[in-house]
Design an enzyme around this catalytic site. Structure first.
Site, PDB file in Angstrom:
ATOM      1  CG  ASP A  33      -2.100  -1.011   0.983  1.00 32.17           C
ATOM      2  OD1 ASP A  33      -2.573  -1.138  -0.159  1.00 32.17           O
ATOM      3  OD2 ASP A  33      -2.477  -1.686   1.959  1.00 32.17           O
TER       4      ASP A  33
ATOM      5  CG  ASP B  58      -6.476  -4.840  -4.015  1.00 35.67           C
ATOM      6  OD1 ASP B  58      -6.639  -5.954  -4.539  1.00 35.67           O
ATOM      7  OD2 ASP B  58      -7.141  -4.457  -3.052  1.00 35.67           O
TER       8      ASP B  58
HETATM    9  N1  GLY Z   1      -6.989  -2.402  -1.427  1.00 34.55           N
HETATM   10  C1  GLY Z   1      -8.073  -2.836  -0.652  1.00 34.55           C
HETATM   11  C2  GLY Z   1      -9.386  -2.528  -1.247  1.00 34.55           C
HETATM   12  O1  GLY Z   1      -9.525  -2.229  -2.409  1.00 34.55           O
HETATM   13  O2  GLY Z   1     -10.339  -2.615  -0.502  1.00 34.55           O
END
Ligand code: GLY
Length: 398
Positions: free
Chosen positions: A118, A177
């Protein structure tokens, strides 16, 4: 597959979808007005947010104000990103000052051991936009350090970044993601960072394309790999409905992430993957045009929507608009994106005076019953990003 062969059936589909979308009046959407509305909202809310190391994440059910989280939360970069977009639209120096104040505490992420993938969302949405708009050399240093920190999670045996080292229930994992966080690596390699960062991003996208994107161009949320041999062990739903279902936001992380990966690498298969994931998404949209949280979840009157997936898809399709050569495909993705943004810019999805957010009705983690059909900051971020992209396209095609 050769590109012409690949595009032929797509052009037929494109034509039918252009007709389909042309039934709706898209002239109603004025991106400038929608952006001005978003800026007004941000200006109203800003005086309430005085702790610059606490970041809006969601508005909890029944509440009106942002629930805030600390620097380490995966969503911490989106609020500064919203402020940078509001500054880009308005030129309001007071918003810029606030964006700088909210950016500052995030710096430590770039210089600490990597916690997870992230870092890309946290630093590129905040410092990436800040650098793009101000050219502040300090921001560049922070972004380059952030890219190097993210790259420490790369495992050459697998060829991907280890997305969530903390999730021991999924041994060596990579999530769809994570495609979004490759942009930081591509950017860094072009701005004084190592070529290795580019190569890591390309490898990560290839392994994701081959294993996490399924043959029908839907995607698992998470893939688990053998960290020694690189063998793909299994695909998992995690935030989706079931392992082989199509989790809405995951699909859109793929659409947008592969479009960016193609833009930066020119690897044709990434464009093909983004196009096919997009077509899957468009084919399966429900009648009212905004996805439920998972395309395979049973639909009842109370099935939650996910406005954030619509906003991310709109960004991805406007990116495709630039990347495809064929005019019918350009029209198709432009119109589909305007359609999504038009639907989001209605009383069903705009919060207006209801609460502090711009948009209502996003779903974070349905299987955990967490953030179900509530305002979430990344929906606001990608909504503004898509509107700014649309405004730029309209300015160059008038
Ligand atoms: N990256 C986590 C989500 O999209 O909820």
């Amino acid at each position: 597959m050769n590109k012409t062969k690949m595009l032929k059936p797509l052009m037929v589909l494109a034509f039918s979808q252009v007709l389909m979308w042309s039934c709706c009046d898209k002239s109603e959407l004025d991106p400038n007005a929608a952006l001005d509305h978003s800026v007004d909202k941000v200006q109203q809310v800003l005086p309430k947010l005085t702790e610059y190391n606490m970041y809006p994440r969601c508005v909890e059910d029944g509440e009106k104000e942002w629930h805030t989280v600390g620097v380490d939360d995966w969503c911490s970069g989106f609020w500064p990103g919203v402020l940078w977009y509001a500054y880009e639209q308005s030129g309001d120096e007071k918003i810029k000052e606030k964006a700088e104040l909210f950016n500052a505490p995030l710096k430590k992420i770039a210089f600490s051991p990597a916690y997870d993938h992230d870092i890309g969302f946290q630093l590129y949405c905040s410092y990436g936009n800040g650098y793009r708009l101000t050219g502040n050399p300090e921001y560049k240093k922070i972004l380059l350090a952030a890219a190097d920190t993210l790259a420490t999670l790369y495992n050459p045996n697998v060829g991907t970044i280890w997305s969530w080292p903390r999730k021991k229930e999924y041994p060596y994992n990579t999530i769809i993601d994570n495609m979004m966080n490759l942009e930081l690596l591509f950017w860094a390699s072009k701005n004084g960072g190592s070529q290795k960062l580019h190569d890591i991003a390309v490898s990560h996208a290839k392994v994701t394309m081959e294993n996490i994107v399924r043959p029908d161009y839907s995607a698992y949320h998470l893939g688990s790999f053998d960290d020694q041999t690189g063998e793909f062990l299994r695909g998992v739903a995690h935030q989706g409905y079931k392992d082989n279902s199509m989790w809405a936001r995951g699909q859109t992380w793929g659409i947008y992430g592969f479009a960016i990966a193609y833009r930066e690498s020119k690897v044709e298969e990434f464009l093909e993957t983004s196009i096919k994931m997009t077509d899957k998404f468009l084919e399966r949209l429900p009648e009212d045009g905004i996805p439920y949280w998972d395309f395979d979840a049973p639909v009842t009157d109370s099935t939650p929507k996910d406005a954030s997936a619509a906003a991310v898809a709109a960004c991805g399709m406007l990116e495709l608009y630039y990347l495809v050569d064929d005019d019918q495909l350009k029209t198709k993705y432009y119109n589909a994106s305007v359609q999504l943004l038009s639907l989001l810019t209605t009383d069903t999805y705009l919060s207006k005076e209801k609460n502090d957010a711009i948009l209502l009705r996003s779903t974070g983690h349905m299987p955990k019953n967490s953030e179900v059909e509530v305002p979430i900051v990344y929906a606001d971020y990608y909504y503004m990003e898509a509107l700014l992209k649309l405004k730029k396209i309209q300015a160059t095609t008038k």
